[in-house]
Design a protein around this motif. Structure first.
Motif, PDB file in Angstrom:
ATOM      1  N   ASP A  22      43.175 -74.777 -99.188  1.00 44.14           N
ATOM      2  CA  ASP A  22      43.065 -74.671-100.643  1.00 44.14           C
ATOM      3  C   ASP A  22      43.270 -73.248-101.133  1.00 44.14           C
ATOM      4  O   ASP A  22      43.723 -73.034-102.255  1.00 44.14           O
ATOM      5  N   MET A  23      42.938 -72.263-100.299  1.00 43.21           N
ATOM      6  CA  MET A  23      43.118 -70.874-100.721  1.00 43.21           C
ATOM      7  C   MET A  23      44.438 -70.275-100.249  1.00 43.21           C
ATOM      8  O   MET A  23      44.699 -69.100-100.448  1.00 43.21           O
ATOM      9  N   GLY A  24      45.283 -71.093 -99.608  1.00 42.18           N
ATOM     10  CA  GLY A  24      46.628 -70.651 -99.269  1.00 42.18           C
ATOM     11  C   GLY A  24      46.868 -70.218 -97.844  1.00 42.18           C
ATOM     12  O   GLY A  24      47.956 -69.747 -97.520  1.00 42.18           O
ATOM     13  N   VAL A  25      45.892 -70.373 -96.961  1.00 44.13           N
ATOM     14  CA  VAL A  25      46.110 -70.036 -95.551  1.00 44.13           C
ATOM     15  C   VAL A  25      47.002 -71.119 -94.948  1.00 44.13           C
ATOM     16  O   VAL A  25      46.713 -72.303 -95.043  1.00 44.13           O
ATOM     17  N   GLN A  26      48.113 -70.694 -94.326  1.00 40.51           N
ATOM     18  CA  GLN A  26      49.115 -71.661 -93.889  1.00 40.51           C
ATOM     19  C   GLN A  26      48.991 -72.123 -92.443  1.00 40.51           C
ATOM     20  O   GLN A  26      49.516 -73.154 -92.096  1.00 40.51           O
ATOM     21  N   GLY A  27      48.353 -71.370 -91.606  1.00 37.53           N
ATOM     22  CA  GLY A  27      48.274 -71.775 -90.216  1.00 37.53           C
ATOM     23  C   GLY A  27      46.956 -71.380 -89.594  1.00 37.53           C
ATOM     24  O   GLY A  27      46.284 -70.459 -90.072  1.00 37.53           O
ATOM     25  N   MET A  28      46.590 -72.080 -88.532  1.00 37.15           N
ATOM     26  CA  MET A  28      45.359 -71.744 -87.810  1.00 37.15           C
ATOM     27  C   MET A  28      45.456 -72.266 -86.393  1.00 37.15           C
ATOM     28  O   MET A  28      46.249 -73.159 -86.103  1.00 37.15           O
ATOM     29  N   THR A  29      44.658 -71.691 -85.541  1.00 38.33           N
ATOM     30  CA  THR A  29      44.534 -72.163 -84.165  1.00 38.33           C
ATOM     31  C   THR A  29      43.116 -72.663 -83.994  1.00 38.33           C
ATOM     32  O   THR A  29      42.166 -72.008 -84.426  1.00 38.33           O
ATOM     33  N   VAL A  30      42.975 -73.835 -83.375  1.00 37.78           N
ATOM     34  CA  VAL A  30      41.653 -74.433 -83.175  1.00 37.78           C
ATOM     35  C   VAL A  30      41.449 -74.662 -81.679  1.00 37.78           C
ATOM     36  O   VAL A  30      42.304 -75.239 -81.010  1.00 37.78           O
ATOM     37  N   LEU A  31      40.313 -74.195 -81.180  1.00 42.96           N
ATOM     38  CA  LEU A  31      39.974 -74.343 -79.769  1.00 42.96           C
ATOM     39  C   LEU A  31      38.628 -75.022 -79.624  1.00 42.96           C
ATOM     40  O   LEU A  31      37.708 -74.740 -80.395  1.00 42.96           O
ATOM     41  N   LEU A  45      16.852 -86.190 -72.984  1.00 43.01           N
ATOM     42  CA  LEU A  45      16.292 -87.165 -72.062  1.00 43.01           C
ATOM     43  C   LEU A  45      17.394 -88.136 -71.663  1.00 43.01           C
ATOM     44  O   LEU A  45      18.058 -88.716 -72.523  1.00 43.01           O
ATOM     45  N   TYR A  46      17.650 -88.285 -70.369  1.00 47.50           N
ATOM     46  CA  TYR A  46      18.682 -89.190 -69.889  1.00 47.50           C
ATOM     47  C   TYR A  46      18.122 -89.986 -68.724  1.00 47.50           C
ATOM     48  O   TYR A  46      17.736 -89.410 -67.703  1.00 47.50           O
ATOM     49  N   ARG A  47      18.037 -91.304 -68.882  1.00 50.21           N
ATOM     50  CA  ARG A  47      17.504 -92.200 -67.850  1.00 50.21           C
ATOM     51  C   ARG A  47      16.149 -91.735 -67.335  1.00 50.21           C
ATOM     52  O   ARG A  47      15.890 -91.701 -66.133  1.00 50.21           O
ATOM     53  N   GLY A  48      15.322 -91.322 -68.252  1.00 52.28           N
ATOM     54  CA  GLY A  48      13.967 -90.931 -67.902  1.00 52.28           C
ATOM     55  C   GLY A  48      13.806 -89.512 -67.406  1.00 52.28           C
ATOM     56  O   GLY A  48      12.695 -89.037 -67.220  1.00 52.28           O
ATOM     57  N   ALA A  49      14.916 -88.829 -67.192  1.00 54.44           N
ATOM     58  CA  ALA A  49      14.835 -87.446 -66.708  1.00 54.44           C
ATOM     59  C   ALA A  49      15.193 -86.491 -67.846  1.00 54.44           C
ATOM     60  O   ALA A  49      16.125 -86.730 -68.602  1.00 54.44           O
ATOM     61  N   GLU A  50      14.443 -85.434 -67.944  1.00 53.75           N
ATOM     62  CA  GLU A  50      14.703 -84.428 -68.964  1.00 53.75           C
ATOM     63  C   GLU A  50      15.569 -83.330 -68.375  1.00 53.75           C
ATOM     64  O   GLU A  50      15.333 -82.874 -67.262  1.00 53.75           O
ATOM     65  N   TYR A  51      16.607 -82.941 -69.097  1.00 55.88           N
ATOM     66  CA  TYR A  51      17.421 -81.840 -68.617  1.00 55.88           C
ATOM     67  C   TYR A  51      17.816 -80.935 -69.778  1.00 55.88           C
ATOM     68  O   TYR A  51      17.822 -81.335 -70.927  1.00 55.88           O
ATOM     69  N   VAL A  52      18.144 -79.698 -69.440  1.00 62.33           N
ATOM     70  CA  VAL A  52      18.463 -78.680 -70.442  1.00 62.33           C
ATOM     71  C   VAL A  52      19.970 -78.632 -70.652  1.00 62.33           C
ATOM     72  O   VAL A  52      20.731 -78.551 -69.691  1.00 62.33           O
ATOM     73  N   VAL A  53      20.384 -78.698 -71.910  1.00 56.61           N
ATOM     74  CA  VAL A  53      21.780 -78.513 -72.266  1.00 56.61           C
ATOM     75  C   VAL A  53      21.905 -77.079 -72.758  1.00 56.61           C
ATOM     76  O   VAL A  53      21.493 -76.758 -73.869  1.00 56.61           O
ATOM     77  N   ASP A  54      22.427 -76.200 -71.884  1.00 59.00           N
ATOM     78  CA  ASP A  54      22.526 -74.776 -72.220  1.00 59.00           C
ATOM     79  C   ASP A  54      23.660 -74.509 -73.208  1.00 59.00           C
ATOM     80  O   ASP A  54      23.510 -73.743 -74.143  1.00 59.00           O
ATOM     81  N   PHE A  55      24.811 -75.107 -72.947  1.00 53.69           N
ATOM     82  CA  PHE A  55      25.987 -74.840 -73.748  1.00 53.69           C
ATOM     83  C   PHE A  55      26.235 -75.992 -74.711  1.00 53.69           C
ATOM     84  O   PHE A  55      26.406 -77.126 -74.286  1.00 53.69           O
ATOM     85  N   LEU A  56      26.260 -75.669 -75.990  1.00 58.13           N
ATOM     86  CA  LEU A  56      26.465 -76.678 -77.018  1.00 58.13           C
ATOM     87  C   LEU A  56      27.934 -76.708 -77.425  1.00 58.13           C
ATOM     88  O   LEU A  56      28.600 -75.670 -77.440  1.00 58.13           O
ATOM     89  N   PRO A  57      28.458 -77.886 -77.774  1.00 57.32           N
ATOM     90  CA  PRO A  57      29.867 -77.959 -78.187  1.00 57.32           C
ATOM     91  C   PRO A  57      30.078 -77.232 -79.514  1.00 57.32           C
ATOM     92  O   PRO A  57      29.295 -77.384 -80.447  1.00 57.32           O
ATOM     93  N   LYS A  58      31.130 -76.441 -79.568  1.00 53.41           N
ATOM     94  CA  LYS A  58      31.496 -75.683 -80.765  1.00 53.41           C
ATOM     95  C   LYS A  58      33.007 -75.777 -80.951  1.00 53.41           C
ATOM     96  O   LYS A  58      33.727 -76.203 -80.053  1.00 53.41           O
ATOM     97  N   ILE A  59      33.459 -75.348 -82.089  1.00 56.94           N
ATOM     98  CA  ILE A  59      34.883 -75.235 -82.373  1.00 56.94           C
ATOM     99  C   ILE A  59      35.151 -73.792 -82.761  1.00 56.94           C
ATOM    100  O   ILE A  59      34.404 -73.200 -83.544  1.00 56.94           O
ATOM    101  N   LYS A  60      36.215 -73.225 -82.225  1.00 53.37           N
ATOM    102  CA  LYS A  60      36.607 -71.867 -82.596  1.00 53.37           C
ATOM    103  C   LYS A  60      37.895 -71.953 -83.406  1.00 53.37           C
ATOM    104  O   LYS A  60      38.894 -72.495 -82.942  1.00 53.37           O
ATOM    105  N   VAL A  61      37.830 -71.447 -84.624  1.00 51.28           N
ATOM    106  CA  VAL A  61      38.985 -71.441 -85.526  1.00 51.28           C
ATOM    107  C   VAL A  61      39.482 -70.004 -85.618  1.00 51.28           C
ATOM    108  O   VAL A  61      38.703 -69.098 -85.889  1.00 51.28           O
ATOM    109  N   GLU A  62      40.777 -69.820 -85.380  1.00 47.31           N
ATOM    110  CA  GLU A  62      41.374 -68.489 -85.481  1.00 47.31           C
ATOM    111  C   GLU A  62      42.426 -68.500 -86.585  1.00 47.31           C
ATOM    112  O   GLU A  62      43.270 -69.383 -86.622  1.00 47.31           O
ATOM    113  N   VAL A  63      42.354 -67.507 -87.473  1.00 46.17           N
ATOM    114  CA  VAL A  63      43.328 -67.374 -88.551  1.00 46.17           C
ATOM    115  C   VAL A  63      43.669 -65.893 -88.715  1.00 46.17           C
ATOM    116  O   VAL A  63      42.798 -65.044 -88.571  1.00 46.17           O
ATOM    117  N   VAL A  64      44.918 -65.616 -89.032  1.00 44.15           N
ATOM    118  CA  VAL A  64      45.330 -64.252 -89.352  1.00 44.15           C
ATOM    119  C   VAL A  64      45.704 -64.239 -90.828  1.00 44.15           C
ATOM    120  O   VAL A  64      46.490 -65.070 -91.281  1.00 44.15           O
TER     121      VAL A  64
END
Length: 112
Positions: A22-31, A45-64
């Motif tokens: 909307d502001m006119g940026v024409q291209g981007m890279t998404v990872l 909690l998965y099948r009664g066992a508790e485990y730690v999820v250290d890394f959460l899913p994210k999206i990286k947007v790159e624009v110039v």
């Protein structure tokens, strides 16, 4: 010229994309990325066992963008990506010395 790297929640990608278009940026890279910040992941909690999820899913947007577009682009990303909760993400800004379009050989802002 400036490079904006925004690490956001995956479900906010469409809103960020539309705000930048909307502001006119024409291209981007998404990872797809995984990471953590202050929230340091969470436990699940998965099948009664508790485990730690250290890394959460994210999206990286790159624009110039040209220097004149920097502030409006930062505002657009911030407004579109904000949920008000921990883990909304981060925005990094760095200088770009040169851009060259491979197909035509154009350089500078015209290549963006």
């Amino acid at each position: 010229m400036k490079k904006i790297e925004a690490v956001i929640k995956p479900f906010k990608l469409d809103e960020v994309k539309e705000a930048l278009q909307d502001m006119g940026v024409q291209g981007m890279t998404v990872l797809e990325a995984k990471g953590y910040g202050r929230q340091k992941g969470h436990t699940e909690l998965y099948r009664g066992a508790e485990y730690v999820v250290d890394f959460l899913p994210k999206i990286k947007v790159e624009v110039v963008v040209e220097d004149s577009q920097l502030e409006p682009a930062l505002e657009a990303i911030t407004r579109a990506a904000r949920t008000g909760r921990i883990g909304d993400g981060k925005i990094f800004v760095s200088d770009i010395a040169e851009v060259i379009r491979i197909r035509t050989g154009e350089s500078g802002p015209a290549a963006v």
